[in-house]
Design a protein around this motif. Structure first.
Motif, short mmCIF file in Angstrom:
data_model
loop_
_atom_site.label_atom_id
_atom_site.label_comp_id
_atom_site.label_asym_id
_atom_site.label_seq_id
_atom_site.Cartn_x
_atom_site.Cartn_y
_atom_site.Cartn_z
N ASP A 133 0.72 -1.21 0.10
CA ASP A 133 -0.08 0.04 0.11
C ASP A 133 0.58 1.26 0.00
O ASP A 133 0.49 2.16 -0.56
CB ASP A 133 -0.80 0.03 1.34
N VAL A 134 1.89 1.09 0.84
CA VAL A 134 2.89 2.09 0.75
C VAL A 134 3.31 2.68 -0.70
O VAL A 134 3.37 3.71 -1.03
CB VAL A 134 4.02 2.15 1.69
N LYS A 135 3.95 1.70 -1.27
CA LYS A 135 4.41 1.74 -2.77
C LYS A 135 3.28 2.18 -3.59
O LYS A 135 3.61 3.17 -4.49
CB LYS A 135 4.85 0.50 -3.39
N ARG A 136 2.22 1.82 -3.31
CA ARG A 136 1.03 2.09 -4.42
C ARG A 136 0.71 3.89 -3.97
O ARG A 136 0.44 4.47 -5.31
CB ARG A 136 -0.29 1.53 -4.04
N VAL A 137 0.78 4.26 -2.66
CA VAL A 137 0.43 5.67 -2.62
C VAL A 137 1.69 6.57 -3.02
O VAL A 137 1.36 7.65 -4.01
CB VAL A 137 0.37 5.73 -0.88
N GLN A 138 2.70 5.89 -2.74
CA GLN A 138 3.87 6.79 -3.48
C GLN A 138 3.98 6.90 -5.11
O GLN A 138 4.09 8.00 -5.44
CB GLN A 138 5.26 6.06 -3.15
N ASP A 139 3.52 5.99 -5.61
CA ASP A 139 3.31 5.94 -7.05
C ASP A 139 2.22 6.90 -7.54
O ASP A 139 2.34 7.68 -8.54
CB ASP A 139 3.01 4.46 -7.57
N ALA A 140 0.94 6.64 -6.66
CA ALA A 140 -0.10 7.71 -7.09
C ALA A 140 0.32 9.23 -6.86
O ALA A 140 -0.13 9.89 -7.66
CB ALA A 140 -1.15 7.41 -6.23
N VAL A 141 1.25 9.32 -5.55
CA VAL A 141 1.35 10.81 -5.41
C VAL A 141 2.46 11.25 -6.74
O VAL A 141 1.98 12.59 -7.06
CB VAL A 141 2.34 10.67 -4.34
N ARG A 142 3.43 10.59 -7.02
CA ARG A 142 4.02 10.99 -8.25
C ARG A 142 3.21 11.03 -9.59
O ARG A 142 3.38 12.28 -10.27
CB ARG A 142 5.16 9.97 -8.51
N GLU A 143 2.34 10.33 -9.83
CA GLU A 143 1.33 10.41 -11.08
C GLU A 143 0.50 11.58 -10.62
O GLU A 143 0.46 12.18 -11.76
CB GLU A 143 0.58 9.22 -11.21
N HIS A 144 -0.05 11.83 -9.75
CA HIS A 144 -1.03 13.09 -9.60
C HIS A 144 -0.05 14.36 -9.74
O HIS A 144 -0.69 15.17 -10.40
CB HIS A 144 -1.51 13.20 -8.07
N LEU A 145 1.17 14.42 -9.23
CA LEU A 145 1.66 15.99 -9.64
C LEU A 145 2.23 16.11 -10.96
O LEU A 145 2.37 16.99 -11.22
CB LEU A 145 3.00 15.67 -8.61
N MET A 146 2.37 14.98 -11.70
CA MET A 146 2.70 15.01 -13.20
C MET A 146 1.09 15.38 -13.92
O MET A 146 1.08 15.95 -15.00
CB MET A 146 3.32 13.85 -13.79
N ASP A 147 -0.11 14.50 -13.53
CA ASP A 147 -0.86 14.23 -14.20
C ASP A 147 -2.29 15.46 -14.30
O ASP A 147 -3.11 15.36 -15.07
CB ASP A 147 -1.71 12.85 -13.98
N VAL A 148 -2.23 15.85 -13.27
CA VAL A 148 -3.62 17.07 -12.88
C VAL A 148 -3.64 17.65 -14.16
O VAL A 148 -2.63 18.79 -13.92
CB VAL A 148 -3.49 17.45 -11.37
N PRO A 149 -4.67 17.99 -14.91
CA PRO A 149 -4.83 19.01 -15.95
C PRO A 149 -5.00 20.41 -15.12
O PRO A 149 -5.71 20.41 -14.15
CB PRO A 149 -6.10 18.50 -16.63
N GLY A 150 -4.34 21.26 -15.63
CA GLY A 150 -4.64 22.66 -15.35
C GLY A 150 -3.87 23.11 -14.05
O GLY A 150 -3.81 24.12 -13.60
N LYS A 151 -2.92 22.14 -13.56
CA LYS A 151 -2.27 22.61 -12.24
C LYS A 151 -1.01 23.37 -12.88
O LYS A 151 -0.50 23.35 -13.79
CB LYS A 151 -1.59 21.25 -11.87
N ALA A 152 -0.88 24.40 -11.81
CA ALA A 152 0.18 25.41 -12.18
C ALA A 152 1.44 25.07 -12.55
O ALA A 152 2.16 24.11 -11.66
CB ALA A 152 0.13 26.43 -11.31
#
Length: 892
Positions: free
Chosen positions: A301-320
């Motif tokens: 679960d720790v690894k999945r959260v870590q991967d999700a964090v990295r993906e979110h910081l790159m993927d969110v449309p419109g993020k400054a």
């Protein structure tokens, strides 16, 4: 100087286990360094070496002389013996070993002479001049004291000196003669300086780039703390996004509906967000690493959260973009400069500069673009150079094994090696001839040099450079940092010898022609006396093609810089978006000039994408270029020409009558072309260009047929480029100006006929400005075109991803090289101009730039297309050719 490397592999281990090395320190054989001397080594372990070589001919000999460290295979060793230069060390003992294969017996007379010379010198005295010094200053002081001068007690012969030099007077006379050679070859004294500058030019290295010993460091990207400016709204967004990313993956695996594992995952997500709030001022990697140590959750679960964090910081449309803007990496230019010097040196035995540079560049580019090692000369050389490339993307040039000649040669070309440490020179049979060495019968010197002769030459070369400096000699046009040293003195003597040889060759041709003309004149007189009988008129001999003095000098000083320049391709880029794209449509001329200047400054002297792909590249050239756009209008904007170094290979022209391959002149190798065209496509898409031009001029050689000479390189005096261009275009030729004084000329597109092109060039000659130089050769050219059209359909984006997919780890490499930061700065310039002048921006282009501007933006683009599809990104229409790596079913 690096210490000699020990013998690798099973051969040495097995031999050393069976028989201990004898103690030879008392014999003086160990003048080169600690360990077993080369002659005793081969005679001691000879049969084992030969037996192993017979069974493993390709693997034989890798580093088989631990004192020296040369790396060769059996074929190279045999060739070296046949040519009388067994690595310049007198390693001729194979001829003394019972059971040597028949192929190694040929041509051993010369190397037997080396063995005899070494033994003769050893009987008289040991040589200590080749000891390790800490600096040129220390070594020069020793040479001035005469530490390298030892005389035989009976004959007076200086040990290691040319035969017959047995008195101080004869030694002095030899020095006067070599001093004269230095002055004759003054034009070539900066040969090594030019080689060092070339390594700087193609890598961007300067001495301030990295401290000593840091060559093997991989470039990395860094980001500012991503959560430092977060407020409550952003934290809630993060929590919701991570919850969606983690539970959605579970749904896809187990079906819909939350279960116990989903709730455990949500607990892990909440725990991470609370931890990140408390550590918001830390970089992301620190937050993830520290949370992992204290997390109250399953490891998976720790690894999945870590991967999700990295993906979110790159993927969110419109993020400054500014929240995660990358810091440009510290490019390890020192490693690349050293690799260029050492990699080319590894290919230098029995090779001219153009051969050694091309062989290395082809192997390097193949490694960068395909991830594979290719054999461009011998298998041993390929494997030796391949050691420099680590599996994790690091480069460690010191892993390339070099020897007594190739080692000093590499160091002399390597700008990362301080000049003050370089007192050795790469002495070989050619330099030996300059210094007065001959065979015992006085004929041309053809054997390898003994350790004693190397020691003598080390001292004499130091003094040779010292005397040139004291005399105030200086090559015309040399760089400001030119200094006299053993290498510059040696290079001057090379130049003198090469020039003298060509002058003698020319004189021989002219004398032969003069003799033929005399015969012709006599025949003409007889024909006249006979009443000019029809059909009997003597044929006038054709005048020989001979080199002028300037051409001879140019030939004599041909070096690494010239060889590298021949391998330059050209990627022509402008920064004003194409009319067809509609991006920044209606931008004023002042705005175009401002955008061009701004982007040119952001790009720097070398193209970031070419650098990210790992290609060597000379600094760009800038000119004002003219373009005929898709609307039929001529645009005149800044044009920048990036110059990647590419490999070339002989063309294939079918087969000869006996079934052998027929080869022609050289052309760009396919792997290098693929790398350059990928960079051109990236540039065209990011810059909203209708096309980016790629062209390569290759000078003609004797193998290039007339029909292959599809172009020319035209060099003009300053300010004459426009006049030359008009004269060439008047003959229907296509012209690309690649620098202020250089034009590439030919016909655009495939299928150009060299015979027609060369005829047009001859017609244009009379109208060209005075002093113009026209060099015939092959001109390859191409336009890399994205299919711009209606906004938002995704095909251009797919085109980019498919191109990157063909190069191993290309997306990650571009991200590590800092390309996202460059895209971000270019986008900011465009948006500022659009706002000020009120001109439109393509929404899909803005979106693409926004994604690519993020850390790991190229990897993000692929993930974005996988998740959301390519719709909304630049294109004309989403085609059916989507690769599995860039789209999933239903995304169209």
């Amino acid at each position: 100087m690096t210490a000699p490397r020990p013998m690798p592999g099973p051969l040495m281990a097995g031999l050393m286990a069976r028989r201990a090395a004898p103690d030879i320190t008392a014999t003086g054989q160990n003048a080169v360094g600690g360990g077993l001397g080369p002659l005793d080594y081969l005679t001691t372990f000879g049969r084992g070496v030969v037996d192993y070589a017979s069974e493993h001919p390709v693997e034989f000999g890798l580093g088989f002389v631990p004192v020296v460290g040369d790396a060769i295979d059996l074929r190279d060793f045999g060739r070296a013996m046949r040519e009388g230069d067994a690595l310049g060390m007198g390693l001729a003992a194979a001829s003394l070993i019972p059971g040597v294969p028949r192929g190694l017996k040929a041509g051993t007379d010369a190397v037997k002479q080396t063995a005899k010379a070494a033994k003769r010198n050893l009987k008289k005295t040991a040589i200590g001049a080749d000891k390790a010094y800490t600096s040129v200053t220390e070594a020069l002081a020793a040479a001035r004291r005469g530490d390298h001068l030892k005389q035989d007690a009976k004959t007076g012969q200086y040990i290691g000196a040319p035969r017959g030099i047995d008195t101080p007077g004869k030694l002095g006379a030899n020095r006067v003669r070599t001093d004269a050679k230095v002055e004759e070859g003054l034009f070539n004294a900066d040969w090594y300086n030019r080689a060092r500058h070339t390594a700087n030019d193609v890598t961007g290295y300067t001495s301030a780039h990295s401290p000593a010993g840091s060559r093997a460091v991989q470039a990395t990207d860094a980001v500012r703390p991503p959560f430092a400016a977060y407020g409550d709204e952003q934290w809630d967004e993060l929590l919701e996004a991570l919850d969606d990313l983690t539970t959605q993956l579970d749904d896809a695996q187990r079906g819909y509906g939350l279960k116990r594992r989903d709730y455990e995952m949500r607990d892990a997500v909440f725990e991470f967000v609370q931890f990140a709030k408390a550590q918001a001022d830390q970089p992301l990697d620190v937050i993830l690493r520290e949370w992992k140590k204290t997390a109250n959750a399953r490891k998976s679960d720790v690894k999945r959260v870590q991967d999700a964090v990295r993906e979110h910081l790159m993927d969110v449309p419109g993020k400054a973009v500014a929240e995660v803007a990358p810091t440009p990496p510290t490019t390890n230019a020192a490693s690349r400069a050293a690799l260029f010097a050492r990699g080319t040196a590894a290919y230098s035995p029995q090779a001219k500069p153009d051969v050694e540079v091309n062989a290395f560049i082809r192997q390097h580019n193949a490694k960068m673009i395909t991830g594979k090692d290719v054999q461009t000369r011998t298998g041993a050389q390929m494997r030796n150079v391949a050691r420099a490339y680590g599996p994790d993307g690091t480069i460690n040039p010191d892993q390339i094994t070099l020897g007594r000649k190739t080692g000093p040669y590499a160091n002399a070309k390597d700008p990362t090696v301080p000049e003050e440490t370089l007192y050795n020179t790469a002495s070989d049979i050619w330099h030996a001839r300059v210094m007065g060495y001959t065979n015992p019968d006085g004929s041309l010197f053809k054997r390898g040099l003994t350790p004693q002769e190397h020691g003598f030459l080390t001292g004499e070369n130091l003094l040779l450079g010292d005397r040139a400096a004291r005399r105030g000699l200086r090559p015309e046009g040399a760089a400001d940092d030119f200094q006299w040293n053993p290498r510059s003195a040696q290079a001057a003597t090379w130049g003198a010898e090469r020039k003298a040889a060509k002058v003698a060759e020319r004189a021989k041709k002219l004398a032969k022609h003069e003799k033929a003309m005399a015969t012709y004149e006599r025949a003409m007189a007889r024909w006249e006396q006979a009443g000019r009988p029809k059909g009997k008129r003597p044929e006038r001999p054709a005048a020989p093609r001979v080199m002028s003095d300037a051409e001879i000098e140019q030939y004599a000083q041909f070096g690494i810089d010239d060889a590298t320049a021949r391998l330059e391709a050209d990627m022509a880029v402008k920064y004003v978006p194409g009319v067809k794209t509609g991006h920044l449509a209606g931008l004023s001329e002042a705005g175009k000039a401002e955008l061009s200047a701004g982007v040119a400054d952001v790009m720097g002297p070398r193209h970031p994408v070419l650098q990210g792909l790992g290609l060597f590249e000379a600094p760009k050239q800038s000119v004002m270029g003219e373009y005929l756009n898709s609307a039929g209008d001529v645009e005149r904007n800044l044009s920048e020409h990036f110059r990647p170094i590419v490999g070339t290979e002989a063309s294939r022209l079918g087969q000869t009558a006996d079934g052998k391959a027929r080869r022609g002149g050289h052309l760009m190798d396919p792997v290098s072309r693929k790398g350059v065209e990928t960079a051109a496509l990236h540039e065209a898409i990011v810059g909203a260009q209708e096309s980016v031009g790629v062209n390569k001029f290759t000078p003609a050689n004797s193998a290039m047929l007339l029909r292959e000479k599809t172009g020319a390189q035209v060099t003009v005096a300053p300010g004459q480029a426009d006049a030359a261009k008009r004269a060439l275009e008047a003959q229907g030729l296509d012209v690309v100006q690649v620098s202020p004084s250089t034009l590439h000329v030919g016909a655009f597109g495939d299928g150009a006929d060299g015979k027609v092109v060369q005829a047009k060039l001859r017609e244009a000659q009379s109208a060209l400005p005075s002093g113009t130089v026209v060099q015939a050769g092959r001109w390859e050219n191409d336009l890399v075109k994205p299919n711009w059209g209606a906004e938002g359909s995704g095909q251009v984006t797919t085109q980019l991803l498919e191109a990157l997919d063909q190069i191993p780890d290309a997306a990650a490499r571009l991200d590590r090289a800092g390309v996202p930061a460059v895209v971000q700065q270019r986008a900011a310039l465009e948006r500022a101009l659009a706002a000020r002048e009120g001109v439109p921006l393509r929404a899909d282009q803005v979106k693409l730039q926004d994604i690519l501007s993020r850390p790991r933006g190229h990897e993000l683009l692929r993930r974005y297309v996988r998740r959301y599809g390519a719709m909304g990104l630049p294109a004309v229409a989403l085609g059916v050719g989507l690769s599995r790596t860039t789209a999933q079913p239903g995304e169209a």
